[in-house]
Design an enzyme around this catalytic site. Structure first.
Site, PDB file in Angstrom:
ATOM      1  N   ASP A   9       0.843  -1.190   0.000  1.00 15.97           N
ATOM      2  CA  ASP A   9       0.000   0.000   0.000  1.00 15.97           C
ATOM      3  C   ASP A   9       0.886   1.251   0.000  1.00 15.97           C
ATOM      4  O   ASP A   9       2.017   1.216   0.491  1.00 15.97           O
ATOM      5  CB  ASP A   9      -0.883  -0.030   1.249  1.00 15.97           C
ATOM      6  CG  ASP A   9      -1.798   1.163   1.376  1.00 15.97           C
ATOM      7  OD1 ASP A   9      -2.319   1.636   0.346  1.00 15.97           O
ATOM      8  OD2 ASP A   9      -1.994   1.629   2.508  1.00 15.97           O
ATOM      9  N   ASP A  11      -0.391   4.911   0.890  1.00 16.97           N
ATOM     10  CA  ASP A  11      -0.733   5.856   1.952  1.00 16.97           C
ATOM     11  C   ASP A  11      -0.666   5.192   3.323  1.00 16.97           C
ATOM     12  O   ASP A  11      -1.340   4.190   3.568  1.00 16.97           O
ATOM     13  CB  ASP A  11      -2.130   6.426   1.722  1.00 16.97           C
ATOM     14  CG  ASP A  11      -2.237   7.157   0.397  1.00 16.97           C
ATOM     15  OD1 ASP A  11      -1.208   7.607  -0.122  1.00 16.97           O
ATOM     16  OD2 ASP A  11      -3.365   7.260  -0.123  1.00 16.97           O
TER      17      ASP A  11
END
Length: 182
Positions: A9, A11
């Site tokens: 991922d 963020d």
């Protein structure tokens, strides 16, 4: 033999959005809020001026200027030697973020090919051996090894193996390499 695949991922894992929220909030209000004060609260909440931080997510330049999570560049580069690495972001939730995230990756992770960047809505489509994410909603339905990257909003999660730093992630994968070699 095919390399094992890692989905990472952006963020909260590669980009330190929580610190970015605190910095942007201070720049706009003069009020200091720390990541420690946000511990256990839903993401974007816990700031005296409620709603302002959620507004940042729709502000041009926000995603482009996020700080890099300490250690992420070195560890991801090293992981790419032994694993197939894909950056997976639910970026379509904030459409203006698409270009900013691509530019951010080009600047801070130039060694990651555009072919290894996946922007999607739901991450339930992701098939990999490992997923490193800071959200239960992304890990819950993942069929591979679930790796929770620590963030203030997930401090109460107990269902996953937790990784507080990229050094912790590197140690995990180093141990996996020893197991495979052994």
């Amino acid at each position: 033999m095919a390399k094992k695949r890692i989905a990472i991922d952006m963020d909260g894992v590669m980009a330190d959005l929580n610190q970015h929220y605190c910095d942007w909030y201070f720049e706009r209000t003069g009020e200091r809020v720390t990541k420690e004060q946000l511990k256990g609260l839903p993401e974007t909440t816990g700031f005296p001026q409620e709603g302002i931080v959620h507004h940042f997510l729709h502000t041009p330049g926000f995603f482009r200027t996020a700080p890099v999570m300490q250690g992420s560049q070195e560890v991801i580069r090293a992981l790419m030697e032994d694993y197939e690495v894909f950056i997976v972001s639910a970026a379509v939730e904030f459409p203006q973020s698409l270009t900013e995230k691509i530019d951010w990756l080009k600047e801070h992770f130039p060694f990651i090919s555009w072919k290894n960047i996946v922007f999607c809505g739901l991450k339930t489509i992701v098939k990999a051996d490992y997923m490193i994410d800071d959200y239960d909603k992304n890990l819950r339905y993942f069929e591979g090894e679930r790796m929770l990257f620590s963030a203030p909003h997930n401090s109460n999660y107990e269902d996953y193996n937790r990784y507080d730093t990229w050094e912790d992630v590197a140690k995990f994968f180093a141990a996996r390499q020893v197991e495979v070699a052994g």
